[in-house]
Design a protein around this motif. Sequence first.
Motif, mmCIF file in Angstrom:
data_model
loop_
_atom_site.group_PDB
_atom_site.id
_atom_site.type_symbol
_atom_site.label_atom_id
_atom_site.label_comp_id
_atom_site.label_asym_id
_atom_site.label_seq_id
_atom_site.Cartn_x
_atom_site.Cartn_y
_atom_site.Cartn_z
ATOM 1 N N LEU A 201 -18.049 -28.367 0.885
ATOM 2 C CA LEU A 201 -19.017 -28.068 0.085
ATOM 3 C C LEU A 201 -19.243 -28.891 -1.105
ATOM 4 C CD1 LEU A 201 -18.246 -24.021 0.032
ATOM 5 C CD2 LEU A 201 -20.289 -25.174 1.019
ATOM 6 N N ALA A 202 -18.321 -29.488 -1.598
ATOM 7 C CA ALA A 202 -18.439 -30.535 -2.832
ATOM 8 C C ALA A 202 -19.238 -31.688 -2.564
ATOM 9 C CB ALA A 202 -17.067 -30.989 -3.180
ATOM 10 N N ILE A 203 -19.601 -31.853 -1.435
ATOM 11 C CA ILE A 203 -20.499 -33.105 -0.919
ATOM 12 C C ILE A 203 -21.963 -32.630 -1.347
ATOM 13 C CG2 ILE A 203 -21.340 -34.582 1.024
ATOM 14 C CD1 ILE A 203 -18.764 -34.019 2.291
ATOM 15 N N LEU A 204 -22.236 -31.162 -1.125
ATOM 16 C CA LEU A 204 -23.525 -30.653 -1.439
ATOM 17 C C LEU A 204 -24.001 -30.914 -3.085
ATOM 18 C CD1 LEU A 204 -23.503 -27.522 0.734
ATOM 19 C CD2 LEU A 204 -24.412 -29.933 1.543
ATOM 20 N N GLN A 205 -25.129 -31.476 -3.168
ATOM 21 C CA GLN A 205 -25.626 -31.842 -4.660
ATOM 22 C C GLN A 205 -26.132 -30.705 -5.237
ATOM 23 O OE1 GLN A 205 -24.316 -34.566 -6.261
ATOM 24 N NE2 GLN A 205 -23.128 -35.009 -4.289
ATOM 25 N N TYR A 206 -25.549 -29.445 -5.352
ATOM 26 C CA TYR A 206 -26.294 -28.479 -5.944
ATOM 27 C C TYR A 206 -25.370 -27.867 -7.185
ATOM 28 C CZ TYR A 206 -29.473 -28.706 -1.887
ATOM 29 O OH TYR A 206 -30.317 -29.142 -0.922
ATOM 30 N N ASP A 207 -25.882 -27.541 -8.467
ATOM 31 C CA ASP A 207 -24.779 -27.031 -9.353
ATOM 32 C C ASP A 207 -24.263 -25.808 -8.942
ATOM 33 O OD1 ASP A 207 -25.672 -29.266 -10.946
ATOM 34 O OD2 ASP A 207 -27.245 -28.289 -11.971
ATOM 35 N N ALA A 208 -25.066 -24.843 -8.408
ATOM 36 C CA ALA A 208 -24.585 -23.441 -8.121
ATOM 37 C C ALA A 208 -23.408 -23.776 -6.915
ATOM 38 C CB ALA A 208 -25.649 -22.729 -7.399
ATOM 39 N N VAL A 209 -23.389 -24.543 -6.185
ATOM 40 C CA VAL A 209 -22.605 -24.608 -5.288
ATOM 41 C C VAL A 209 -21.058 -25.166 -5.940
ATOM 42 C CG1 VAL A 209 -21.697 -26.146 -3.164
ATOM 43 C CG2 VAL A 209 -23.993 -24.861 -2.990
ATOM 44 N N ASP A 210 -21.598 -26.271 -6.916
ATOM 45 C CA ASP A 210 -20.392 -27.090 -7.381
ATOM 46 C C ASP A 210 -19.415 -25.976 -8.286
ATOM 47 O OD1 ASP A 210 -18.954 -29.387 -8.136
ATOM 48 O OD2 ASP A 210 -19.744 -28.914 -10.387
ATOM 49 N N ASP A 211 -20.425 -25.101 -9.098
ATOM 50 C CA ASP A 211 -19.603 -23.872 -9.475
ATOM 51 C C ASP A 211 -18.687 -23.110 -8.904
ATOM 52 O OD1 ASP A 211 -20.992 -24.868 -12.074
ATOM 53 O OD2 ASP A 211 -22.627 -23.402 -11.970
ATOM 54 N N ALA A 212 -19.519 -22.755 -7.764
ATOM 55 C CA ALA A 212 -18.583 -21.803 -6.731
ATOM 56 C C ALA A 212 -17.284 -22.532 -6.232
ATOM 57 C CB ALA A 212 -19.362 -21.418 -5.656
#
Length: 263
Positions: A201-212
Motif C-alpha cells: 500500500l505504501a507504493i500507492l501515491q495517495y495521502d489517504a492511503v499513506d495515513d492509513a
Amino acid sequence: MSTATVTGAPAHRVTPARVLRSEWHKLWTLRSTSINLAVTSALTLAMGVGLGAAYDGTGEGGLDTVVFVLLGTQFATINLAVLGILATAGEYSTGQIRATMTAVPRRLPVLWSKAAVLAAVTFPLCLWTNLLTFPLAQSFLDGTDQSAALGDPGVLRALAGNAAGLTLLTVTALGIGALTRSVPVASGVYIGLVMILPEVLAILQYDAVDDAVRLFPSRALEALTTAQPMPGSPSPGTALLALTLWAAASLAAAATALRRRDV
C-alpha cells in the motif's frame, strides 16, 4: 445422597475463573509454549546486546535508540504470533476444540479466556526482556549517538509501549487463528497483514492511503517503540489505540464465526 445428585445439577459450574484456569493449564502444558517464549526473549536480548557491542557510532544516523536496541523484536512479532495462532487454530488441528466446547457450551468465554491468558503471559515477558536488554546494550553504547539511559525522556514509555504493542499483536494473531481455524492459513494472513500489505500500500501515491498505512500493526508498533516520536508518525497514544482496535476487530470476527459455525 447430595442435593446435586437429587436435582441432577452439575457438581461443578462453568465459571469465568474455571475457564481461565483451564486455558492457563492448557497453554503451559504445551512444550512449545516454554520454548517459544524462551527463544523470543533470548533472540531479543542477544540481538540487542550484539548490536550494541558491534556498533561503532556510524551508519545509523537518525534511528531512535530504543528502536535500535529492540530490533530483535522483529523476530518476536513472528514467534509470539505463532504462539497466539497455536492457542486457537492449533486446537482445531488436533481436534481438542471439541472437548473444550463440550465443557464450555457458550463458547465465547473460551475465546476471551485464551486472549486474557496469552496477554497475561506475553506482556510481562516482553517488558522484562526489554528492561533487561536496554541497559545491557547501552553498556556498549556509551559515548555514541545511540547512548541513552532508562531515565531519559520517553525511554521507559517506549520500552513499555513495545511490550504492549507486541502483546496486542499476539492477541490479534490469536483472533486470526480462531477465525481461520487453520495454522497455515492464519500464519499467511498474519504475515500478509503485518509485513506485506503495508509495504504494498505504501507504493500507492495517495495521502489517504499513506495515513492509513501508518496505523497498520507494524507501523503502529514502531511508533510505540520510539522514545522520541518521528515526524509523520502517529503519536504513541494513537498507535496504541490502533493496535487495540486491530486486536478487538480480530477477536470480534473470531467471536462472530465461533457463534455461527459448528465446531
